[in-house]
Design a protein around this motif. Structure first.
Motif, short mmCIF file in Angstrom:
data_model
loop_
_atom_site.label_atom_id
_atom_site.label_comp_id
_atom_site.label_asym_id
_atom_site.label_seq_id
_atom_site.Cartn_x
_atom_site.Cartn_y
_atom_site.Cartn_z
N THR A 39 26.57 49.13 40.86
CA THR A 39 27.86 49.47 41.49
C THR A 39 28.93 48.44 41.15
O THR A 39 30.12 48.71 41.27
CB THR A 39 27.71 49.54 43.02
OG1 THR A 39 27.10 48.32 43.50
CG2 THR A 39 26.82 50.71 43.42
N LEU A 40 28.50 47.25 40.70
CA LEU A 40 29.45 46.22 40.31
C LEU A 40 30.33 46.69 39.15
O LEU A 40 31.47 46.25 39.01
CB LEU A 40 28.70 44.95 39.90
CG LEU A 40 29.55 43.73 39.53
CD1 LEU A 40 30.29 43.21 40.76
CD2 LEU A 40 28.68 42.62 38.94
N GLY A 42 31.72 49.72 38.54
CA GLY A 42 32.90 50.42 39.03
C GLY A 42 33.85 49.50 39.78
O GLY A 42 35.07 49.58 39.63
N GLN A 43 33.27 48.61 40.61
CA GLN A 43 34.10 47.71 41.40
C GLN A 43 34.93 46.78 40.53
O GLN A 43 36.14 46.63 40.73
CB GLN A 43 33.20 46.90 42.34
CG GLN A 43 32.52 47.73 43.42
CD GLN A 43 31.50 46.91 44.19
OE1 GLN A 43 31.26 45.75 43.89
NE2 GLN A 43 30.88 47.53 45.19
N ARG A 44 34.30 46.16 39.56
CA ARG A 44 35.00 45.18 38.72
C ARG A 44 35.99 45.85 37.78
O ARG A 44 37.07 45.31 37.52
CB ARG A 44 33.98 44.36 37.91
CG ARG A 44 33.16 43.41 38.77
CD ARG A 44 34.07 42.39 39.46
NE ARG A 44 33.32 41.45 40.28
CZ ARG A 44 33.86 40.46 40.95
NH1 ARG A 44 35.16 40.30 40.93
NH2 ARG A 44 33.11 39.64 41.67
N THR A 46 37.61 48.60 38.34
CA THR A 46 38.76 49.00 39.15
C THR A 46 39.61 47.80 39.52
O THR A 46 40.86 47.84 39.43
CB THR A 46 38.28 49.71 40.43
OG1 THR A 46 37.47 50.83 40.09
CG2 THR A 46 39.46 50.19 41.26
N ALA A 47 38.95 46.70 39.90
CA ALA A 47 39.68 45.49 40.27
C ALA A 47 40.48 44.94 39.09
O ALA A 47 41.55 44.36 39.26
CB ALA A 47 38.71 44.43 40.78
N ASP A 50 44.00 46.09 38.99
CA ASP A 50 44.86 45.75 40.12
C ASP A 50 45.71 44.54 39.76
O ASP A 50 45.53 43.44 40.28
CB ASP A 50 43.99 45.47 41.35
CG ASP A 50 44.84 45.29 42.61
OD1 ASP A 50 46.03 45.68 42.57
OD2 ASP A 50 44.32 44.76 43.61
N SER A 281 39.77 47.16 31.11
CA SER A 281 38.86 47.11 32.25
C SER A 281 37.42 46.88 31.81
O SER A 281 36.68 46.10 32.43
CB SER A 281 38.97 48.41 33.07
OG SER A 281 38.60 49.53 32.28
N LEU A 285 35.01 43.39 32.57
CA LEU A 285 33.66 43.37 33.11
C LEU A 285 32.73 42.59 32.18
O LEU A 285 31.93 41.76 32.63
CB LEU A 285 33.15 44.80 33.28
CG LEU A 285 31.69 44.96 33.71
CD1 LEU A 285 31.47 44.38 35.09
CD2 LEU A 285 31.27 46.43 33.67
#
Length: 422
Positions: A39-40, A42-44, A46-47, A50, A281, A285
């Motif tokens: 799951t990291l 998708g999280q990273r 997306t971050a 930002d 992105s 990662l």
């Protein structure tokens, strides 16, 4: 985990998986091997999006699309031909001149190679220029856009390192103009050897008419650079001003863009922007895992054991960039390699703006060197020539640009002079 990360990435590149997907798959494989929740991913990723400064990329890309569709590109090429066409190999010089001016609009070397190449390459071939030579000249000229604001690679570098994008934009002006001068010299030398024709010597009236016709396009870099330089706008805000200006010129002045054209322009911009931001992105990662595995720290330790001299260190880094540029996209290479070299450059006191200019210039050479060579690949498709033949024709430009990067390393003021009072 590091071996899985690097090994799987190399294998995916060899089997021709797109770079952004290769980065994501290699990162997922490494995380799974290391027992870290996937799951990291998708999280990273997306971050990584930002970031306020990243908003500048889609707006600058949109402004470039609007300016290209408005007909300004043709006027700028006519101006470049009026100024430089009288030299031996006049059309080739005009493509370099147009690339220099267009660099202040597109911000992307590949976009510039496509827009200028679509007009100049068929005309050059019709006038007896070799197809490989035509593809090489236009591809080399497109590299100027990576330094002349609004440069997308400089924005990416600013995001990765936290360096002021405004200072990077200002610092890129003199190296960008020097790059244009070096390319004109190389083009003249190659044209003399091949015996390519001269254009007619222009009259002052013809130059003036071409200048007046292209005035709206020439004012675009003034809007971008001036608003940043005098504190009127941040780079992100300047990108919005650039879109507003491009809309005004295209819809009111030239009247070549209509409301019904905007959906297609927006869609083309969205596709290009999607490719760029997906790459950023995914590479972020990948870079995060490399950092977690202490690769930058180990690399810094090993290299600093060899030398602590800033100039020698930058020359060693340049050697890595020239090789990496052959296999990695420019944006991905910045995000992957800069975090590795950043700690050691700070440790020996290298100015971050100077390092940024050297990074973008060094990696940009890869845009005209196979096997990736994105700009050269585009112009070869337009000219319908073999990539290997064009790669041979572009070698003098590769050598000249490499020497120019070395000069920027040896004399940092080439890049830093304009930023002194900012």
């Amino acid at each position: 985990m590091t071996a899985i990360l690097l090994g799987s990435f190399v294998v995916l590149l060899i089997i021709n998986v797109p770079v952004s997907f290769a980065l994501m798959i290699a990162s997922l494989a490494a995380l799974t091997w290391g027992g870290i929740p996937p799951t990291l991913v998708g999280q990273r990723m997306t971050a990584a999006m930002d970031s306020f400064i990243l908003l500048a990329i889609p707006f600058f890309l949109l402004a470039g699309q609007l300016m290209s569709r408005s007909g300004i590109a043709r006027d700028i090429m006519n101006l470049a031909y009026a100024l430089l066409g009288w030299m031996r190999g006049g059309l080739a010089h005009a493509s370099i001149g147009a690339g220099t001016i267009m660099g202040g609009m597109t911000g992307s070397a590949v976009a510039e190679a496509s827009s200028i190449g679509g007009v100049m390459i068929p005309e050059m071939q019709a006038k007896g220029y070799g197809g490989a030579y035509s593809a090489a000249v236009v591809a080399a000229g497109s590299l100027i856009s990576v330094l002349i604001p609004p440069s997308v690679p400089l924005i990416i570098y600013g995001v990765v390192t936290g360096t002021s994008v405004g200072r990077l934009f200002i610092a890129g002006l003199i190296p960008g103009l020097l790059m244009a001068a070096v390319m004109i010299l190389v083009t003249w030398w190659m044209a003399m050897r091949a015996g390519y024709p001269r254009g007619p010597r222009p009259t002052p009236g013809a130059v003036w008419r071409a200048f007046v016709a292209s005035l709206w396009g020439l004012f675009m870099p003034v809007v971008i650079i001036g608003s940043i330089r005098f504190g009127i706008a941040t780079p992100t805000e300047a990108s919005v001003l650039a879109v507003a200006y491009a809309l005004l010129v295209g819809m009111v002045v030239y009247r070549s863009i209509r409301w019904r054209d905007l959906p297609r322009i927006m869609l083309d911009t969205a596709v290009t922007n999607g490719v760029v931001l997906l790459l950023i992105s995914a590479a972020t990662l990948y870079g995060l895992i490399i950092t977690r595995e202490q690769v930058p720290q180990e690399a810094a330790r090993l290299i600093l054991e060899l030398t602590g001299n800033p100039t020698v260190l930058l020359l060693l880094i340049l050697a890595v960039y020239l090789v990496a540029g052959m296999i990695l996209d420019l944006g991905a290479a910045i995000i992957i390699l800069v975090p590795v070299f950043w700690p050691m450059t700070r440790q020996v006191g290298i100015d971050p703006v100077h390092f940024g200019i050297v990074t973008v210039m060094g990696l940009a050479v890869g845009l005209i060197t196979p096997p990736v060579g994105a700009s050269l690949f585009v112009t070869c498709g337009i000219a319908r020539v073999n990539l290997i033949a064009a790669a041979r024709a572009v070698l003098p430009y590769v050598a000249a640009l490499t020497l120019l990067v070395v000069a920027v390393i040896l004399w940092p003021d080439i890049a830093l002079w304009l930023t002194r009072d900012m």
